[in-house]
Design a protein around this motif. Sequence first.
Motif, mmCIF file in Angstrom:
data_model
loop_
_atom_site.group_PDB
_atom_site.id
_atom_site.type_symbol
_atom_site.label_atom_id
_atom_site.label_comp_id
_atom_site.label_asym_id
_atom_site.label_seq_id
_atom_site.Cartn_x
_atom_site.Cartn_y
_atom_site.Cartn_z
ATOM 1 N N VAL A 201 -5.894 51.946 20.728
ATOM 2 C CA VAL A 201 -6.123 52.365 22.104
ATOM 3 C C VAL A 201 -7.270 51.564 22.719
ATOM 4 C CG1 VAL A 201 -6.798 54.293 23.570
ATOM 5 C CG2 VAL A 201 -5.267 54.683 21.652
ATOM 6 N N GLY A 202 -7.045 51.051 23.921
ATOM 7 C CA GLY A 202 -8.082 50.330 24.644
ATOM 8 C C GLY A 202 -8.010 48.827 24.514
ATOM 9 N N THR A 203 -7.356 48.331 23.465
ATOM 10 C CA THR A 203 -7.269 46.882 23.281
ATOM 11 C C THR A 203 -6.414 46.249 24.365
ATOM 12 O OG1 THR A 203 -7.438 47.247 20.893
ATOM 13 C CG2 THR A 203 -6.756 45.065 21.627
ATOM 14 N N GLY A 204 -5.280 46.884 24.678
ATOM 15 C CA GLY A 204 -4.386 46.329 25.687
ATOM 16 C C GLY A 204 -5.028 46.250 27.056
ATOM 17 N N SER A 205 -5.757 47.284 27.453
ATOM 18 C CA SER A 205 -6.411 47.279 28.764
ATOM 19 C C SER A 205 -7.464 46.178 28.847
ATOM 20 C CB SER A 205 -7.057 48.644 29.034
ATOM 21 O OG SER A 205 -6.078 49.657 29.102
ATOM 22 N N ALA A 206 -8.234 45.998 27.777
ATOM 23 C CA ALA A 206 -9.269 44.966 27.785
ATOM 24 C C ALA A 206 -8.652 43.570 27.848
ATOM 25 C CB ALA A 206 -10.146 45.101 26.539
ATOM 26 N N VAL A 207 -7.537 43.367 27.155
ATOM 27 C CA VAL A 207 -6.850 42.077 27.215
ATOM 28 C C VAL A 207 -6.268 41.861 28.610
ATOM 29 C CG1 VAL A 207 -4.849 40.800 26.356
ATOM 30 C CG2 VAL A 207 -6.377 41.947 24.751
ATOM 31 N N ALA A 208 -5.732 42.915 29.221
ATOM 32 C CA ALA A 208 -5.172 42.804 30.571
ATOM 33 C C ALA A 208 -6.246 42.423 31.578
ATOM 34 C CB ALA A 208 -4.511 44.122 30.967
ATOM 35 N N VAL A 209 -7.426 43.012 31.458
ATOM 36 C CA VAL A 209 -8.535 42.663 32.352
ATOM 37 C C VAL A 209 -8.914 41.196 32.180
ATOM 38 C CG1 VAL A 209 -10.973 43.114 32.849
ATOM 39 C CG2 VAL A 209 -9.412 45.020 32.472
ATOM 40 N N ALA A 210 -8.936 40.734 30.926
ATOM 41 C CA ALA A 210 -9.250 39.326 30.672
ATOM 42 C C ALA A 210 -8.177 38.417 31.261
ATOM 43 C CB ALA A 210 -9.392 39.091 29.166
ATOM 44 N N ALA A 211 -6.907 38.814 31.162
ATOM 45 C CA ALA A 211 -5.820 37.998 31.709
ATOM 46 C C ALA A 211 -5.954 37.868 33.228
ATOM 47 C CB ALA A 211 -4.479 38.617 31.342
ATOM 48 N N LEU A 212 -6.281 38.958 33.907
ATOM 49 C CA LEU A 212 -6.472 38.894 35.354
ATOM 50 C C LEU A 212 -7.661 38.013 35.704
ATOM 51 C CD1 LEU A 212 -5.726 42.626 36.222
ATOM 52 C CD2 LEU A 212 -4.431 40.653 37.030
ATOM 53 N N SER A 213 -8.718 38.104 34.906
ATOM 54 C CA SER A 213 -9.877 37.245 35.145
ATOM 55 C C SER A 213 -9.512 35.779 34.959
ATOM 56 C CB SER A 213 -11.009 37.640 34.195
ATOM 57 O OG SER A 213 -12.140 36.807 34.369
ATOM 58 N N ALA A 214 -8.682 35.494 33.960
ATOM 59 C CA ALA A 214 -8.247 34.114 33.735
ATOM 60 C C ALA A 214 -7.429 33.591 34.909
ATOM 61 C CB ALA A 214 -7.424 34.026 32.449
ATOM 62 N N ALA A 215 -6.766 34.527 35.631
ATOM 63 C CA ALA A 215 -5.996 34.151 36.813
ATOM 64 C C ALA A 215 -6.831 34.249 38.083
ATOM 65 C CB ALA A 215 -4.764 35.036 36.926
ATOM 66 N N SER A 216 -8.169 34.364 37.922
ATOM 67 C CA SER A 216 -9.112 34.449 39.057
ATOM 68 C C SER A 216 -8.845 35.674 39.913
ATOM 69 C CB SER A 216 -9.037 33.179 39.911
ATOM 70 O OG SER A 216 -9.352 32.047 39.139
ATOM 71 N N MET A 217 -8.534 36.795 39.272
ATOM 72 C CA MET A 217 -8.298 38.055 39.968
ATOM 73 C C MET A 217 -9.164 39.149 39.350
ATOM 74 S SD MET A 217 -4.194 38.235 40.684
ATOM 75 C CE MET A 217 -3.607 37.334 39.249
ATOM 76 N N GLY A 218 -9.522 40.110 40.184
ATOM 77 C CA GLY A 218 -10.210 41.284 39.685
ATOM 78 C C GLY A 218 -9.214 42.268 39.090
ATOM 79 N N ALA A 219 -9.722 43.374 38.556
ATOM 80 C CA ALA A 219 -8.854 44.352 37.901
ATOM 81 C C ALA A 219 -9.262 45.761 38.319
ATOM 82 C CB ALA A 219 -8.928 44.217 36.383
#
Length: 685
Positions: free
Chosen positions: A237-255
């Motif tokens: 639990v929580g790993t997926g959300s943290a990875v998703a936030v990082a993916a959005l950051s990599a795409a220059s987007m907030g979360a």
Amino acid sequence: MVVSTPDLAYLLGRAQLVEGRVRELVAQRRAADPAPDDPFRGLYVSEETVEQLLSTTAIPLHPLHSDARTVLESDADAAEAAGTPLRLRRLARTAGLTPADVELLMVALLPDLDSRFERLYGYLNDDVTRRRASVGLALQLAGESAMTASTRARLEPSRPLVSRGLVVVEEPERPFLTRGLRVPDRVGAHLLGDDAPAAGLAGLIDEVGPYWAPVADQLGRALSAGVRLVHLRERVVGTGSAVAVAALSAASMGALTLDLTRLGGVAPNEAAALADLALREALLLGAGLVAGPIELLAESGAEPMHRLTAADIPVLLVGSTTWDPQWSTVSPLLADAPVLGGRERLALWERALGAHDPSLDPASLAVHLALGPGQVTKAVRAAEASARMTGGPVSADDLRRGVRAQNAAGLERLARRIVPEVAWADLVLAPTVTRGLKEVAARARHRDTVLTDWRMRRGGGRGHGVTALFAGDSGTGKTMSAEVIASDLGLDLYTVNLATVVDKYIGETEKNLERIFAEAGGVNAVLFFDEADAIFGKRSDVRDAHDRYANIESAYLLQRLETFDGLAILATNLRANIDDAFTRRLDAIIDFPEPTEELRRSLWQRCLAPPLPLGTDIDYDFLASSFDFAGGNIRSASTTAAYLAAADATPVGMLHLVAAVEQEYRKMGRLVLEREFGRYFSMIA
């Protein structure tokens, strides 16, 4: 009014342009009014009031001249070129609004910026009670024809202004042109510079930091290329959300991250409304939406899932189960969150602990715990709060409390929670038994290193869990040993009596077990199954329907244990009754024999210890040699003796102990023989 930012200056400049068109429309109304002296005109807004309202200037910016828009847009271009974001322009881009949409939005927003326009709109609507722009008035002020289908369509439910919740078309029962337009308060507040979320979302929004992994960079590239729906399956639990936030950051987007465990079983219509609020909030912030566990939202019906999966903004859905195609007609990009190994967990804890006491060793205290990146941060914060009670630095006990604070409470409805209060020093067992227990604890502590870092995977879809069987007579220390292991690992102990799980109705036993395992998946704890032979018993030949379904229950539990990622300990008084298929799949089997005389002496000394007041006549050698008790019986007899001594207001002596042993004999159904009590037999009343 003093305008302090280019952002606000642009918004109010656009509002002033609308004001200019309002003035023009009022002038046209006056010129074309067939009855300017109508005595009932005051039922709307008097001419004197209109004149007074028009003479007041509440939004002074650029002088109204023929190229006012050119000047305003030129200044806005310069501001954005200098790096100053303009909220109205950013919203128009992210929401896909046309210039006509922006005009309609500003017309609807004007009464929320300046209350004068409530009465002016009432005057232009010929109805003093209708103080917001109607559809017809808004189209007129936007310079659009109400007879053009494409223009009218801008305010249909499927178009961006309405579908994204930026404008609400009220009173659907009225003719289209007389329906009112309203801008939700949250949209107006955002355009004025307020980023506080909508009240309905405040309890769901979670602060999650990014966790960088190769899959985050890969998802970032996909999002940048236009992917709008992603499903991330997570094991912790929580790993997926943290990875998703990082993916959005990599795409220059907030979360914008939502914790759907806080939904609390809302009705489907409420869940759909929350989905709309979340999508609008992400749109206002120019961010992607991260939500999970998505299977909880799916339980609320198809509509909330449809709202999320049909959105035009990036939506990353996180869950522990495989994506169900029935959730949506849109197929998401499927990805798996990484399974953290020992090195990754250690790095997380070291980063979260930062400058805390260097003596805190996360490698021994917490690396083995199945916590995601966000949970590690929260655990450290909870530990810091615990340390403030004593005023000292964060200790190992504080850190353990912080870890326990991350456990979900659902399992407590299905099992009894025990906070461990014993340690290895409290165990009095044969050396071989103690060694076996420490091997079980070592398996649980180092499983990520062995199974993930060293790739010693067992295959067959098995989980990363550890399963052990404790076999021995009642009172030989099985439950206490499980508690010691839990204490050593910094975990709680949850005891499940399988005799209460088994149900006579077909299929109910499996449901009860599935609820337990599902809840245990989100808890860092030791799961202790007492009376395990009630369901782990040997499977029999199928002679009737009862045999068939009993075997199905055993087969289900066998499969479920193999996929369990936690630490499960089974206890039985009758090892011979356990099915061989279970014993083959166990990581450890530990037999608890009856204690020897030497161990019984140690047990009596451990149970009869300060602060218990003791007399001088206690004969430990006699107690150990004469009474063939297990540890549980010795503890029970010692407690009974303490009560007897308290009633006599004296220290515990042999008189009390002999009487307590005699009571224990009768509880066990054993004969009280003089040869066993020897010289103390006369003390028995």
